[in-house]
Scaffold this motif. Structure first.
Motif, PDB file in Angstrom:
ATOM      1  N   GLU A  53      20.798  10.092  86.362  1.00  0.00           N
ATOM      2  CA  GLU A  53      21.192  11.465  86.716  1.00  0.00           C
ATOM      3  C   GLU A  53      20.211  12.475  86.115  1.00  0.00           C
ATOM      4  O   GLU A  53      19.796  13.416  86.792  1.00  0.00           O
ATOM      5  N   GLN A  54      19.822  12.260  84.866  1.00  0.00           N
ATOM      6  CA  GLN A  54      18.872  13.166  84.210  1.00  0.00           C
ATOM      7  C   GLN A  54      17.535  13.169  84.950  1.00  0.00           C
ATOM      8  O   GLN A  54      16.952  14.238  85.184  1.00  0.00           O
ATOM      9  N   GLN A  55      17.043  12.006  85.327  1.00  0.00           N
ATOM     10  CA  GLN A  55      15.770  11.926  86.038  1.00  0.00           C
ATOM     11  C   GLN A  55      15.863  12.588  87.412  1.00  0.00           C
ATOM     12  O   GLN A  55      14.927  13.248  87.860  1.00  0.00           O
ATOM     13  N   ALA A  56      16.981  12.419  88.106  1.00  0.00           N
ATOM     14  CA  ALA A  56      17.165  13.055  89.408  1.00  0.00           C
ATOM     15  C   ALA A  56      17.178  14.576  89.269  1.00  0.00           C
ATOM     16  O   ALA A  56      16.620  15.282  90.112  1.00  0.00           O
ATOM     17  N   ARG A  57      17.787  15.067  88.220  1.00  0.00           N
ATOM     18  CA  ARG A  57      17.809  16.520  88.004  1.00  0.00           C
ATOM     19  C   ARG A  57      16.417  17.056  87.657  1.00  0.00           C
ATOM     20  O   ARG A  57      16.003  18.081  88.171  1.00  0.00           O
ATOM     21  N   GLU A  58      15.706  16.367  86.788  1.00  0.00           N
ATOM     22  CA  GLU A  58      14.403  16.858  86.331  1.00  0.00           C
ATOM     23  C   GLU A  58      13.311  16.663  87.373  1.00  0.00           C
ATOM     24  O   GLU A  58      12.561  17.584  87.679  1.00  0.00           O
ATOM     25  N   ARG A  59      13.205  15.464  87.900  1.00  0.00           N
ATOM     26  CA  ARG A  59      12.094  15.152  88.800  1.00  0.00           C
ATOM     27  C   ARG A  59      12.322  15.625  90.226  1.00  0.00           C
ATOM     28  O   ARG A  59      11.388  16.094  90.877  1.00  0.00           O
ATOM     29  N   LEU A  60      13.536  15.473  90.724  1.00  0.00           N
ATOM     30  CA  LEU A  60      13.813  15.769  92.133  1.00  0.00           C
ATOM     31  C   LEU A  60      14.575  17.065  92.342  1.00  0.00           C
ATOM     32  O   LEU A  60      14.858  17.437  93.476  1.00  0.00           O
ATOM     33  N   LYS A  61      14.937  17.724  91.246  1.00  0.00           N
ATOM     34  CA  LYS A  61      15.681  18.988  91.302  1.00  0.00           C
ATOM     35  C   LYS A  61      17.030  18.831  92.009  1.00  0.00           C
ATOM     36  O   LYS A  61      17.498  19.726  92.690  1.00  0.00           O
ATOM     37  N   PHE A  62      17.668  17.655  91.842  1.00  0.00           N
ATOM     38  CA  PHE A  62      18.997  17.424  92.416  1.00  0.00           C
ATOM     39  C   PHE A  62      20.044  18.101  91.547  1.00  0.00           C
ATOM     40  O   PHE A  62      19.867  18.247  90.341  1.00  0.00           O
ATOM     41  N   VAL A  63      21.147  18.501  92.174  1.00  0.00           N
ATOM     42  CA  VAL A  63      22.279  19.059  91.445  1.00  0.00           C
ATOM     43  C   VAL A  63      23.537  18.375  91.935  1.00  0.00           C
ATOM     44  O   VAL A  63      23.603  17.878  93.054  1.00  0.00           O
ATOM     45  N   MET A  64      24.541  18.361  91.079  1.00  0.00           N
ATOM     46  CA  MET A  64      25.833  17.780  91.458  1.00  0.00           C
ATOM     47  C   MET A  64      26.583  18.785  92.330  1.00  0.00           C
ATOM     48  O   MET A  64      26.343  19.996  92.243  1.00  0.00           O
ATOM     49  N   PRO A  65      27.474  18.294  93.193  1.00  0.00           N
ATOM     50  CA  PRO A  65      28.251  19.227  94.016  1.00  0.00           C
ATOM     51  C   PRO A  65      28.991  20.224  93.133  1.00  0.00           C
ATOM     52  O   PRO A  65      29.603  19.855  92.132  1.00  0.00           O
ATOM     53  N   GLY A  66      28.894  21.482  93.489  1.00  0.00           N
ATOM     54  CA  GLY A  66      29.538  22.545  92.726  1.00  0.00           C
ATOM     55  C   GLY A  66      28.638  23.171  91.675  1.00  0.00           C
ATOM     56  O   GLY A  66      28.935  24.245  91.181  1.00  0.00           O
TER      57      GLY A  66
END
Length: 141
Positions: A53-66
């Motif tokens: 989850e941390q890598q997805a947020r940092e590298r891909l700029k993903f966010v969780m719903p909401g």
């Protein structure tokens, strides 16, 4: 005595050569063990859902719903920002100062068309760049 030297010299030379090969292979094995250890740790990290989850947020700029994502834009350029040396031509400051936004855009097209390595020619700097003529397809003019 000479007979003994003639017999032992090739054997001793082969022994020294083989010891050198063994030493080089031992160094290679140690380096590969270090690589395996590093990759094993990385594999173990990727098994952890929080790390993924941390890598997805940092590298891909993903966010969780909401969640809301904010991107801060500062005046400083990051270290990996593109520069004219990397193949992107820039618009000269004198052009930018005296043109509306669409004039700047057209000038950047002219500069980009002339190539990133070549500077803007004097014929385009300081003069208005005219957009290409539009042809009326209905009347054939």
């Amino acid at each position: 005595m000479t007979f003994l030297a003639v017999i032992l010299a090739p054997t001793l030379r082969a022994y020294i050569h083989q010891r050198g090969e063994i030493s080089a292979l031992e160094q290679q094995i140690a380096q590969q063990k270090s690589t395996v250890k590093t990759l094993s740790q990385e594999k173990q990290d990727w098994q952890d859902p929080h790390y993924v989850e941390q890598q997805a947020r940092e590298r891909l700029k993903f966010v969780m719903p909401g969640d809301k994502q904010y991107t801060t834009i500062t005046g400083d350029k990051p270290a990996d920002a593109t520069s004219p040396e990397s193949g992107i031509a820039s618009v000269p400051d004198d052009v930018r100062a005296h043109r509306p936004w669409y004039g700047e855009m057209w000038e950047s097209v002219v500069i980009a068309d002339s190539g990133a390595k070549a500077p803007a020619s004097e014929s385009t700097v300081g003069k208005k760049a005219e957009p290409p003529a539009v042809r009326d397809t209905k009347s054939g003019k």
